[in-house]
Design a protein around this motif. Structure first.
Motif, PDB file in Angstrom:
ATOM      1  N   ALA A  45      36.031  72.272  31.652  1.00 39.44           N
ATOM      2  CA  ALA A  45      36.419  71.180  32.550  1.00 39.44           C
ATOM      3  C   ALA A  45      36.648  69.884  31.775  1.00 39.44           C
ATOM      4  O   ALA A  45      37.590  69.132  32.062  1.00 39.44           O
ATOM      5  CB  ALA A  45      35.343  70.976  33.623  1.00 39.44           C
ATOM      6  N   MET A  46      35.799  69.613  30.786  1.00 40.03           N
ATOM      7  CA  MET A  46      35.934  68.384  29.998  1.00 40.03           C
ATOM      8  C   MET A  46      37.202  68.402  29.145  1.00 40.03           C
ATOM      9  O   MET A  46      37.829  67.363  28.948  1.00 40.03           O
ATOM     10  CB  MET A  46      34.690  68.177  29.138  1.00 40.03           C
ATOM     11  CG  MET A  46      33.455  67.831  29.966  1.00 40.03           C
ATOM     12  SD  MET A  46      31.911  67.921  29.033  1.00 40.03           S
ATOM     13  CE  MET A  46      32.093  66.510  27.968  1.00 40.03           C
ATOM     14  N   GLN A  47      37.586  69.567  28.649  1.00 41.91           N
ATOM     15  CA  GLN A  47      38.838  69.666  27.888  1.00 41.91           C
ATOM     16  C   GLN A  47      40.037  69.407  28.792  1.00 41.91           C
ATOM     17  O   GLN A  47      41.037  68.847  28.361  1.00 41.91           O
ATOM     18  CB  GLN A  47      38.977  71.045  27.244  1.00 41.91           C
ATOM     19  CG  GLN A  47      38.077  71.224  26.068  1.00 41.91           C
ATOM     20  CD  GLN A  47      38.385  72.493  25.298  1.00 41.91           C
ATOM     21  OE1 GLN A  47      38.233  72.490  24.101  1.00 41.91           O
ATOM     22  NE2 GLN A  47      38.810  73.550  25.944  1.00 41.91           N
ATOM     23  N   ILE A  79      39.828  77.440  33.581  1.00 42.41           N
ATOM     24  CA  ILE A  79      40.072  76.771  34.854  1.00 42.41           C
ATOM     25  C   ILE A  79      40.885  77.696  35.749  1.00 42.41           C
ATOM     26  O   ILE A  79      41.812  78.370  35.295  1.00 42.41           O
ATOM     27  CB  ILE A  79      40.789  75.436  34.617  1.00 42.41           C
ATOM     28  CG1 ILE A  79      39.838  74.498  33.881  1.00 42.41           C
ATOM     29  CG2 ILE A  79      41.264  74.816  35.927  1.00 42.41           C
ATOM     30  CD1 ILE A  79      40.453  73.238  33.412  1.00 42.41           C
ATOM     31  N   THR A  80      40.521  77.720  37.034  1.00 41.61           N
ATOM     32  CA  THR A  80      41.239  78.548  37.995  1.00 41.61           C
ATOM     33  C   THR A  80      41.879  77.724  39.107  1.00 41.61           C
ATOM     34  O   THR A  80      42.865  78.144  39.695  1.00 41.61           O
ATOM     35  CB  THR A  80      40.299  79.585  38.624  1.00 41.61           C
ATOM     36  OG1 THR A  80      39.140  78.915  39.146  1.00 41.61           O
ATOM     37  CG2 THR A  80      39.862  80.614  37.592  1.00 41.61           C
ATOM     38  N   SER A  86      37.618  67.752  41.779  1.00 40.35           N
ATOM     39  CA  SER A  86      36.842  68.927  41.380  1.00 40.35           C
ATOM     40  C   SER A  86      37.693  69.898  40.573  1.00 40.35           C
ATOM     41  O   SER A  86      38.904  69.975  40.735  1.00 40.35           O
ATOM     42  CB  SER A  86      36.276  69.627  42.617  1.00 40.35           C
ATOM     43  OG  SER A  86      37.333  70.085  43.438  1.00 40.35           O
ATOM     44  N   ILE A  87      36.994  70.636  39.720  1.00 43.57           N
ATOM     45  CA  ILE A  87      37.635  71.587  38.819  1.00 43.57           C
ATOM     46  C   ILE A  87      36.852  72.894  38.929  1.00 43.57           C
ATOM     47  O   ILE A  87      35.656  72.926  38.641  1.00 43.57           O
ATOM     48  CB  ILE A  87      37.603  71.077  37.365  1.00 43.57           C
ATOM     49  CG1 ILE A  87      38.211  69.677  37.270  1.00 43.57           C
ATOM     50  CG2 ILE A  87      38.300  72.054  36.430  1.00 43.57           C
ATOM     51  CD1 ILE A  87      37.856  68.936  35.992  1.00 43.57           C
ATOM     52  N   GLU A  88      37.532  73.960  39.350  1.00 45.30           N
ATOM     53  CA  GLU A  88      36.885  75.265  39.445  1.00 45.30           C
ATOM     54  C   GLU A  88      37.140  76.029  38.153  1.00 45.30           C
ATOM     55  O   GLU A  88      38.262  76.066  37.653  1.00 45.30           O
ATOM     56  CB  GLU A  88      37.438  76.048  40.635  1.00 45.30           C
ATOM     57  CG  GLU A  88      36.747  77.393  40.805  1.00 45.30           C
ATOM     58  CD  GLU A  88      37.427  78.278  41.831  1.00 45.30           C
ATOM     59  OE1 GLU A  88      36.889  78.398  42.936  1.00 45.30           O
ATOM     60  OE2 GLU A  88      38.497  78.844  41.492  1.00 45.30           O
ATOM     61  N   ILE A  89      36.089  76.643  37.636  1.00 47.56           N
ATOM     62  CA  ILE A  89      36.159  77.388  36.383  1.00 47.56           C
ATOM     63  C   ILE A  89      35.539  78.758  36.595  1.00 47.56           C
ATOM     64  O   ILE A  89      34.422  78.864  37.107  1.00 47.56           O
ATOM     65  CB  ILE A  89      35.400  76.668  35.233  1.00 47.56           C
ATOM     66  CG1 ILE A  89      35.945  75.269  35.017  1.00 47.56           C
ATOM     67  CG2 ILE A  89      35.462  77.463  33.951  1.00 47.56           C
ATOM     68  CD1 ILE A  89      35.099  74.214  35.659  1.00 47.56           C
ATOM     69  N   PHE A 110      32.231  78.257  38.749  1.00 48.82           N
ATOM     70  CA  PHE A 110      31.556  76.966  38.738  1.00 48.82           C
ATOM     71  C   PHE A 110      32.537  75.906  39.234  1.00 48.82           C
ATOM     72  O   PHE A 110      33.725  75.967  38.906  1.00 48.82           O
ATOM     73  CB  PHE A 110      31.115  76.594  37.321  1.00 48.82           C
ATOM     74  CG  PHE A 110      29.902  77.344  36.843  1.00 48.82           C
ATOM     75  CD1 PHE A 110      28.673  76.697  36.725  1.00 48.82           C
ATOM     76  CD2 PHE A 110      29.979  78.681  36.506  1.00 48.82           C
ATOM     77  CE1 PHE A 110      27.554  77.385  36.281  1.00 48.82           C
ATOM     78  CE2 PHE A 110      28.869  79.376  36.062  1.00 48.82           C
ATOM     79  CZ  PHE A 110      27.655  78.732  35.945  1.00 48.82           C
ATOM     80  N   VAL A 111      32.037  74.957  39.986  1.00 46.78           N
ATOM     81  CA  VAL A 111      32.857  73.811  40.371  1.00 46.78           C
ATOM     82  C   VAL A 111      32.240  72.580  39.730  1.00 46.78           C
ATOM     83  O   VAL A 111      31.077  72.252  39.969  1.00 46.78           O
ATOM     84  CB  VAL A 111      32.934  73.628  41.897  1.00 46.78           C
ATOM     85  CG1 VAL A 111      33.733  72.381  42.242  1.00 46.78           C
ATOM     86  CG2 VAL A 111      33.557  74.859  42.545  1.00 46.78           C
ATOM     87  N   MET A 112      33.029  71.943  38.870  1.00 44.37           N
ATOM     88  CA  MET A 112      32.605  70.726  38.198  1.00 44.37           C
ATOM     89  C   MET A 112      33.282  69.537  38.876  1.00 44.37           C
ATOM     90  O   MET A 112      34.455  69.615  39.243  1.00 44.37           O
ATOM     91  CB  MET A 112      32.999  70.760  36.717  1.00 44.37           C
ATOM     92  CG  MET A 112      32.337  71.861  35.938  1.00 44.37           C
ATOM     93  SD  MET A 112      30.576  71.521  35.779  1.00 44.37           S
ATOM     94  CE  MET A 112      30.002  73.064  35.113  1.00 44.37           C
ATOM     95  N   VAL A 113      32.529  68.468  39.034  1.00 40.05           N
ATOM     96  CA  VAL A 113      33.049  67.251  39.650  1.00 40.05           C
ATOM     97  C   VAL A 113      33.296  66.239  38.537  1.00 40.05           C
ATOM     98  O   VAL A 113      32.408  65.953  37.735  1.00 40.05           O
ATOM     99  CB  VAL A 113      32.062  66.690  40.688  1.00 40.05           C
ATOM    100  CG1 VAL A 113      32.589  65.400  41.302  1.00 40.05           C
ATOM    101  CG2 VAL A 113      31.773  67.733  41.767  1.00 40.05           C
TER     102      VAL A 113
END
Length: 157
Positions: A45-47, A79-80, A86-89, A110-113
């Motif tokens: 997500a950070m990338q 990432i999906t 939000s970013i789903e991985i 995982f969902v990252m905010v």
């Protein structure tokens, strides 16, 4: 607007299962594995975002098989789906054998905010370039998972 390909944000990490990673049954402790998965998801997500993220939720965490002392555990995160913040991985976890074969032992979404890069600034995520049919299918399925998560929140689940 910035655009990124899924392939630009894929993350692979390898961990060696050591004695301190084992539970009383001699298998990799699930909490250790979840930590490794959370870290791989955050890195992907950070990338993508090029900023800090926090874990929002974990969906469909499935323990398929265990890992033992001395096993190499390979985590693959990509990432999906993305929302406005939000970013789903998807994180796939394999035991990697010395002959190069991989055996799936765990999977989760995982969902990252995304956090603002500066106080008071809005979060702006890049757009995701979908190149393959698999990536397009994951995006559509991610959209459905996002709707289900919203419904669960509305039901105070």
């Amino acid at each position: 607007m910035i655009q990124k390909k899924i392939s630009d944000t894929r993350v692979e990490t390898i961990h060696l299962v050591r004695p301190g990673h084992l539970n009383d049954a001699g298998r990799l402790f699930g909490g250790i594995l979840m930590q490794w998965m959370d870290e791989a998801a955050a890195l992907a997500a950070m990338q993508f975002y090029e900023g800090n993220v926090v874990t929002g939720t974990v969906d469909s965490l499935i323990f398929i098989k265990g890992a033992s002392k001395g096993d190499m555990v390979l985590l693959e995160a990509q990432i999906t789906y993305t929302g406005s913040k939000s970013i789903e991985i998807r994180v796939n976890v394999h035991v990697r054998h010395l002959n190069g074969e991989k055996e799936l032992i765990n999977q989760a979404y995982f969902v990252m905010v995304a956090l603002p890069k500066e106080a008071g600034c809005p979060v702006v995520l890049p757009s995701l370039i979908l190149q393959t049919e698999e990536e397009k299918n994951e995006w559509e399925n991610g959209s459905l998972r996002a709707l289900l998560r919203k419904e669960r929140r509305a039901d105070n689940f």
